[in-house]
Design a protein around this motif. Structure first.
Motif, short mmCIF file in Angstrom:
data_model
loop_
_atom_site.label_atom_id
_atom_site.label_comp_id
_atom_site.label_asym_id
_atom_site.label_seq_id
_atom_site.Cartn_x
_atom_site.Cartn_y
_atom_site.Cartn_z
N LEU A 230 -2.22 -3.80 -6.07
CA LEU A 230 -1.90 -2.40 -5.83
C LEU A 230 -0.61 -2.27 -5.04
N LEU A 231 0.11 -1.20 -5.29
CA LEU A 231 1.25 -0.83 -4.45
C LEU A 231 0.74 -0.24 -3.15
N PRO A 232 1.56 -0.20 -2.11
CA PRO A 232 1.08 0.27 -0.80
C PRO A 232 0.48 1.67 -0.81
N ASP A 233 0.97 2.55 -1.68
CA ASP A 233 0.45 3.91 -1.76
C ASP A 233 -0.52 4.09 -2.92
N GLY A 234 -0.95 2.98 -3.53
CA GLY A 234 -1.86 3.06 -4.67
C GLY A 234 -1.13 2.94 -5.98
N GLY A 235 -1.87 2.64 -7.02
CA GLY A 235 -1.28 2.42 -8.32
C GLY A 235 -1.07 0.94 -8.56
N PHE A 236 -1.40 0.49 -9.77
CA PHE A 236 -1.33 -0.93 -10.07
C PHE A 236 0.11 -1.39 -10.27
N CYS A 237 0.33 -2.66 -9.98
CA CYS A 237 1.61 -3.29 -10.33
C CYS A 237 1.33 -4.66 -10.94
N ASP A 238 2.25 -5.11 -11.77
CA ASP A 238 2.13 -6.40 -12.44
C ASP A 238 2.70 -7.50 -11.55
N THR A 239 2.47 -8.74 -11.94
CA THR A 239 3.11 -9.85 -11.24
C THR A 239 3.53 -10.91 -12.23
N ILE A 240 4.54 -11.68 -11.85
CA ILE A 240 5.02 -12.81 -12.63
C ILE A 240 4.84 -14.07 -11.79
N ILE A 241 4.28 -15.11 -12.40
CA ILE A 241 4.06 -16.38 -11.73
C ILE A 241 5.25 -17.30 -12.00
#
Length: 343
Positions: free
Chosen positions: A154-165
């Motif tokens: 989650l972002l600090p204010d909510g809402g999903f975010c993706d990630t790259i490994i």
């Protein structure tokens, strides 16, 4: 000038306010770094007091970037790995204050963590990021993209975010050959030597995914077409003999790919590991840059560890794997895609 220092536990405790200010600023500006709003200086200071304790126990290496007297960045190397991963470490909390960005702090901290890891025998580093800006730093540093996970955090204010490994193998610098091979443009008289290298690779290796050997007429037609299209064909010459060759073509036929090329390099079996492959790759990179290309790409058999290592050393990053798309010698083969940004 940016100065990166490793902080011991006492130094970490002294710098807790400055470290915390960087973290609080990053969270306030929307960075997904484990914390949710409301989050402030006191929360960040509590976190870094815990980090200082881990530095004291040897679980973490902590570095900080300074611009003059001001602490503008921090990053960590997590050493607390399971017993079956003594060779690995995690890069964590790569943070740069918004007022200190675009000064090279992130790249300098990353390089320092790599040096620290290498010094204690850690040879594989892993990290993940949700930041496009950080992604560019890692890829410029030769890190390979290993995977993408949607809605990872989650972002600090909510809402999903993706990630790259990302991952990076830390390797010693290659031993240089005593005399570099001569690399030049191929002439028609080089084609029998090129053909011998190709057919040897077809018969004995998985570098070429075909079982059909070529004849001289086919290889001459290939050479003439490359030259007509303005693409280089380079040969390595030792003692008057062709001991390797390389070339590139546009990655895909459509106009939109005009600044991306795909290269291939082959070396005679008795000269592999001698630096010829690296010399050919470097020469092709130079030609592609001179031609105004932006990206150079390679497709490598997943079991070809020597080629993968050669390309990592040349600054290529792994951008994808296609499991079992090829077959040769009765084995299913993975295709590894690597690329290097040229501009």
């Amino acid at each position: 000038m940016i100065l990166v220092e490793r902080l011991d536990a006492d130094a970490a405790r002294r710098h807790v306010p400055g470290l915390a200010a960087v973290l609080a600023d990053c969270v306030a500006n929307g960075a997904s770094v484990s914390f949710m709003n409301p989050f402030g200086q006191a929360d960040a200071e509590a976190f870094f007091r815990g980090v200082a304790d881990k530095v004291a126990t040897g679980e973490t290496i902590l570095v900080a970037a300074f611009d003059g007297d001001r602490l503008i960045g921090t990053a960590q190397l997590g050493l607390d790995m399971p017993p079956n991963q003594p060779h690995r470490a995690d890069v964590r909390k790569m943070l740069v204050h918004s007022a200190g960005r675009r000064k090279g702090a992130a790249g300098a901290m990353l390089a320092r963590l790599e040096d620290e890891a290498h010094a204690i025998g850690r040879t594989l580093l892993v990290l993940d990021t949700a930041s496009d800006e950080a992604r560019r730093v890692y890829e410029r540093g030769g890190w390979s993209r290993c995977g993408f996970i949607a809605d990872y955090a989650l972002l600090p204010d909510g809402g999903f975010c993706d990630t790259i490994i990302y991952a990076k193998q830390l390797e010693d610098k290659p031993v240089q050959t005593l005399q570099a091979p001569a690399i030049r443009d191929a002439h028609i008289g080089d084609l029998p030597g090129i053909l011998a290298v190709v057919n040897e690779a077809i018969l004995t290796s998985t570098a070429l995914w075909t079982d059909q050997q070529e004849d001289l007429a086919t290889r001459e037609a290939w050479w003439r077409q490359r030259i007509a299209d303005g693409n280089p064909v380079l040969v390595a010459i030792e003692d008057g003999e062709v001991t390797g060759f390389g070339s590139y073509i546009q990655f895909r036929a459509w106009d939109g790919y005009r600044n991306a090329v795909e290269h291939s390099v082959y070396v005679r079996a008795d000269r592999r590991g001698s630096g010829i492959g690296a010399a050919l790759v470097d020469a092709l990179i130079a030609r592609a840059k001179a031609a105004g290309k932006h990206v150079i790409i390679g497709g490598i058999d997943g079991t070809n560890k020597a080629s993968l290592k050669l390309h990592r050393r040349a600054g290529f990053i792994e951008v994808g794997r296609m499991p079992e798309v090829g077959v040769k010698f009765g084995r299913r083969l993975d295709l590894v895609l690597v690329q290097k940004q040229l501009g």
